[in-house]
Write an enzyme that holds these catalytic residues in place. Structure first.
Site, PDB file in Angstrom:
ATOM      1  N   GLU A 235      40.763  39.649  52.768  1.00 37.09           N
ATOM      2  CA  GLU A 235      40.277  38.781  51.807  1.00 37.09           C
ATOM      3  C   GLU A 235      38.935  39.385  50.977  1.00 37.09           C
ATOM      4  O   GLU A 235      38.027  39.276  51.462  1.00 37.09           O
ATOM      5  CB  GLU A 235      40.346  37.546  52.044  1.00 37.09           C
ATOM      6  CG  GLU A 235      39.701  36.213  51.031  1.00 37.09           C
ATOM      7  CD  GLU A 235      39.116  34.929  51.283  1.00 37.09           C
ATOM      8  OE1 GLU A 235      37.978  34.763  50.931  1.00 37.09           O
ATOM      9  OE2 GLU A 235      39.494  34.615  52.222  1.00 37.09           O
ATOM     10  N   CYS A 272      34.626  31.852  46.978  1.00 37.54           N
ATOM     11  CA  CYS A 272      35.632  33.712  46.432  1.00 37.54           C
ATOM     12  C   CYS A 272      36.211  32.650  45.050  1.00 37.54           C
ATOM     13  O   CYS A 272      37.385  33.489  44.434  1.00 37.54           O
ATOM     14  CB  CYS A 272      36.202  33.530  47.766  1.00 37.54           C
ATOM     15  SG  CYS A 272      36.704  32.180  48.801  1.00 37.54           S
TER      16      CYS A 272
END
Length: 496
Positions: A235, A272
């Site tokens: 990620e 994020c």
């Protein structure tokens, strides 16, 4: 913070070898795996305020934010324990033999997911608990039956050590080999070496990573260079665009500004899923929105970022954005070295066409407001969005046609599309997708959050015409575990 230490090559090798030796026991002990996850959840909860105090001191994150993150981590561990016990996650399927079929007999075929083997986990700097030592990657890998070796994060080593001790206790209490879990300190000059040795070790079967684009792509390339390549689930960066359609903006400009500023400002923008690009159609609503979010930014207090190196990277990135033609600073919060103020920047849609760097992530407390002439121009912007973890659309009934067109476009470039809500905040649930097309992740078919995260650490195996004694319980007749499985095309839990 203690002096920087890192595991030696011998310690890395020993941890990986111990993980490989523990694999058969963990793979075949469904109830014990569930007990480990519940025990780890109990251990984290029992650490109480001491864990929060350690994490706050190491990261600068606020205690309430860390408390919510700890509770999410505990909940995640318990969710995975329940999934392991229930059993249907292995996607067991049986296609019975058809001896009389012509022109050729159909064999008996039985398929299910099987764990890959030891997993190396690289935790995140910005979520020391939920994406850390016992976070989603570790929890899902253990649940799937894979031993875990964690590369300890250098920005919160004491937090990681406290959590690791709780997981090790849970492993011992469940009667599993200690090699089923390890955390290796990784700081100082050997920080990158520890990670490299982990990824290249022949005992490691997969890698989980949460962090920067540069770090994720480097690990993926390293894993691909092995004599036997292994998958990396990384990620990475994400701009998480937000689209404010004209009707919603005209009606709710001020409240939308408040909601989005809170999302951008929270945790110094170090999430994020933080909104990075906010697109708004030109008009009175856009002007009121801009005034409100600018006022909120100017009234905001500076915050500590996770580490000086992250602040330096943020300031370098902001300098590049500000240097782009057409970009202006609309507002900035109070300064307070070495803390970081929140910035709201502005640009026209045409500026993004001219300057590719404006589409890149800016990890920190900032957002770029992009003014568009109309909804059609916003659709043009949506078509250029790089792969992202999440996006949001704010719309009311008059915006229905544009919202429908945006939904169609954004579904092709994000993992999670939020309607009338902010992109921050990720629920741990079966339907959640925390992933997305490149560059948000390198594996767009996967999710790092929720039960489907377990699938990353497995591969399907089919047994053909196997004697019942050589089948795992999930594939036997009758159904000894009572789990849901597909038998001759029908999902059933009954004995078959």
């Amino acid at each position: 913070m203690p002096d920087a230490i890192a595991a030696t090559p011998a310690q890395v090798d020993a941890a990986c070898r111990a993980a490989a030796a523990a694999f058969p026991a963990l793979r075949d002990a469904r109830d014990s795996r569930a007990a480990v996850l519940d025990g780890a959840a109990d251990g984290l909860a029992a650490l109480g305020d001491r864990l929060l105090d350690i994490a706050a001191r190491e990261t600068g994150l606020a205690i309430p934010r860390l408390a919510a993150e700890r509770d999410r981590t505990v909940r995640t561990l318990r969710v995975f324990a329940g999934i392991v016990r229930e059993g249907s996650w292995v996607e067991a399927a049986i296609d019975s033999a058809q001896p009389a079929r012509l022109p050729a007999r159909r064999p008996d075929l039985r398929r299910m997911l099987r764990p890959l083997g030891p997993v190396a986990v690289f935790g995140a700097s910005n979520f020391p608990l939920a994406y850390g030592t016992a976070g989603g990657d570790t929890a899902s890998a253990l649940a799937a039956g894979c031993p875990v070796v964690v590369k300890g994060h250098p920005l919160h080593p004491e937090t990681g050590a406290a959590v690791a001790a709780a997981v090790r206790r849970a492993i011992r209490d469940a009667g599993l080999p200690e090699g089923a879990f390890a955390e290796l300190p990784a700081a100082g000059e050997r920080e990158r070496d520890v990670g490299r040795e982990l990824v290249l070790h022949p005992a490691i079967s997969a890698v989980g990573f949460t962090g920067s684009f540069a770090g994720g792509t480097a690990l993926a390339a390293l894993a691909a260079s092995r004599p036997v390549p292994v998958p990396v689930f990384a990620e990475m960066g994400s701009v998480n665009p937000v689209f404010l359609l004209p009707g919603a903006l005209e009606r709710d400009a001020e409240s939308l500004a408040e909601r989005l500023f809170a999302s951008v400002h929270a945790a110094a923008g170090q999430q994020c899923t933080k909104p990075g690009l906010i697109f708004l159609a030109r008009g009175g609503g856009a002007e009121r929105f801009t005034r409100t979010i600018a006022a909120l930014a100017e009234a905001s207090r500076p915050q500590a970022m996770l580490a000086p190196r992250l602040r330096e990277a943020f300031l370098d990135r902001i300098a590049k954005v500000r240097a782009a033609p057409g970009v202006s600073v609309l507002a900035r919060g109070a300064a307070g070295e070495p803390l970081q103020e929140t910035l709201i920047l502005g640009a026209e849609a045409a500026d993004l066409h001219r300057t590719p760097t404006l589409w890149d992530e800016c990890f920190g407390p900032s957002a770029l407001l992009v003014r568009c002439d109309d909804a059609r121009a916003m659709l043009d912007m949506a078509a250029r969005i790089p792969g992202s973890l999440a996006a949001a659309i704010f719309a009311i009934e008059p915006d229905a046609a544009a919202a429908s067109a945006l939904t169609s476009i954004l579904a092709g470039c994000v993992g999670r599309l939020v309607h009338d809500g902010v992109t921050t905040g990720v629920e741990v649930a079966s339907a959640t997708v925390h992933g997305g097309p490149f560059p948000a992740t390198n594996q767009p078919h996967s999710s790092a959050v929720g039960p489907t995260a377990m699938v990353r650490w497995c591969r399907p195996v089919c047994q053909q015409d196997a004697p019942d004694g050589l089948l795992p319980p999930e594939l036997r007749r009758p159904n000894p575990l009572g789990i849901a499985r597909r038998v001759d095309g029908v999902v059933t839990t009954a004995p078959a």
